[in-house]
Design a protein around this motif. Sequence first.
Motif, PDB file in Angstrom:
ATOM      1  N   GLN A 269      44.535  55.624  41.374  1.00 41.78           N
ATOM      2  CA  GLN A 269      45.455  54.684  41.998  1.00 41.78           C
ATOM      3  C   GLN A 269      44.698  53.881  43.043  1.00 41.78           C
ATOM      4  OE1 GLN A 269      49.024  56.321  43.847  1.00 41.78           O
ATOM      5  NE2 GLN A 269      50.127  54.436  43.310  1.00 41.78           N
TER       6      GLN A 269
ATOM      7  N   LYS B 238      48.383  49.362  43.948  1.00 45.94           N
ATOM      8  CA  LYS B 238      48.562  49.326  42.496  1.00 45.94           C
ATOM      9  C   LYS B 238      49.173  50.628  41.994  1.00 45.94           C
ATOM     10  CE  LYS B 238      44.855  46.054  41.519  1.00 45.94           C
ATOM     11  NZ  LYS B 238      43.642  45.787  40.694  1.00 45.94           N
ATOM     12  N   ASP B 239      49.647  50.570  40.756  1.00 46.81           N
ATOM     13  CA  ASP B 239      50.226  51.761  40.143  1.00 46.81           C
ATOM     14  C   ASP B 239      49.130  52.705  39.660  1.00 46.81           C
ATOM     15  OD1 ASP B 239      52.852  49.838  38.525  1.00 46.81           O
ATOM     16  OD2 ASP B 239      52.798  50.808  40.499  1.00 46.81           O
ATOM     17  N   LEU B 240      49.515  53.936  39.411  1.00 47.12           N
ATOM     18  CA  LEU B 240      48.615  54.883  38.790  1.00 47.12           C
ATOM     19  C   LEU B 240      48.239  54.371  37.395  1.00 47.12           C
ATOM     20  CD1 LEU B 240      50.389  58.190  39.757  1.00 47.12           C
ATOM     21  CD2 LEU B 240      47.945  57.776  40.090  1.00 47.12           C
ATOM     22  N   GLU B 241      46.955  54.538  37.028  1.00 46.39           N
ATOM     23  CA  GLU B 241      46.541  54.178  35.675  1.00 46.39           C
ATOM     24  C   GLU B 241      45.642  55.271  35.115  1.00 46.39           C
ATOM     25  OE1 GLU B 241      44.204  50.609  35.398  1.00 46.39           O
ATOM     26  OE2 GLU B 241      42.575  51.407  36.636  1.00 46.39           O
TER      27      GLU B 241
ATOM     28  N   ASP C 251      51.362  58.447  30.719  1.00 44.64           N
ATOM     29  CA  ASP C 251      52.253  58.456  31.874  1.00 44.64           C
ATOM     30  C   ASP C 251      51.818  59.580  32.809  1.00 44.64           C
ATOM     31  OD1 ASP C 251      55.898  58.690  32.275  1.00 44.64           O
ATOM     32  OD2 ASP C 251      54.263  58.676  33.728  1.00 44.64           O
TER      33      ASP C 251
ATOM     34  N   TYR D 118      53.074  60.781  35.397  1.00 41.50           N
ATOM     35  CA  TYR D 118      54.138  61.666  35.873  1.00 41.50           C
ATOM     36  C   TYR D 118      54.605  62.646  34.810  1.00 41.50           C
ATOM     37  CZ  TYR D 118      54.018  58.489  39.763  1.00 41.50           C
ATOM     38  OH  TYR D 118      53.588  57.743  40.838  1.00 41.50           O
TER      39      TYR D 118
END
Length: 128
Positions: free
Chosen positions: A40, A44-47, A111, A113
Amino acid sequence: AQLVESGGGLVQAGGSLRLSCAAAAVISDADEYVIGWFRQAPGKDLEGVSLIMFTEGRTWYIDSTKGRFAISFDNANYTMYLLMNSLNSEDTAVYYCVAAPDYMPKSLVGDAYAYDYWGQGTQVTVSS
């Protein structure tokens, strides 16, 4: 139980780092898991960065790391590694190792999560 990461730090652009993720406290049989790394960057979002899918016998890398990063798993000490070469500023992020049983739906592999187990995160900073 938690995955335990190490190996982050500050490196100049073009340099290398190797991240480690000790998984013995979490994973009893690596063949039954999907394990890998997410990151992360600030704002920004987690990738997803790279994954090992033992059941399928394959690895996956996000396009921006192909040819530069290498994921591996040492069965002797149940430790996962991410060797990162030719680092650039776009690689600056907090890196997390993750693991989940391999019966997770394939649609959720990307994903973060969806993963049951996480490391505490390790900061990688690449200076230009």
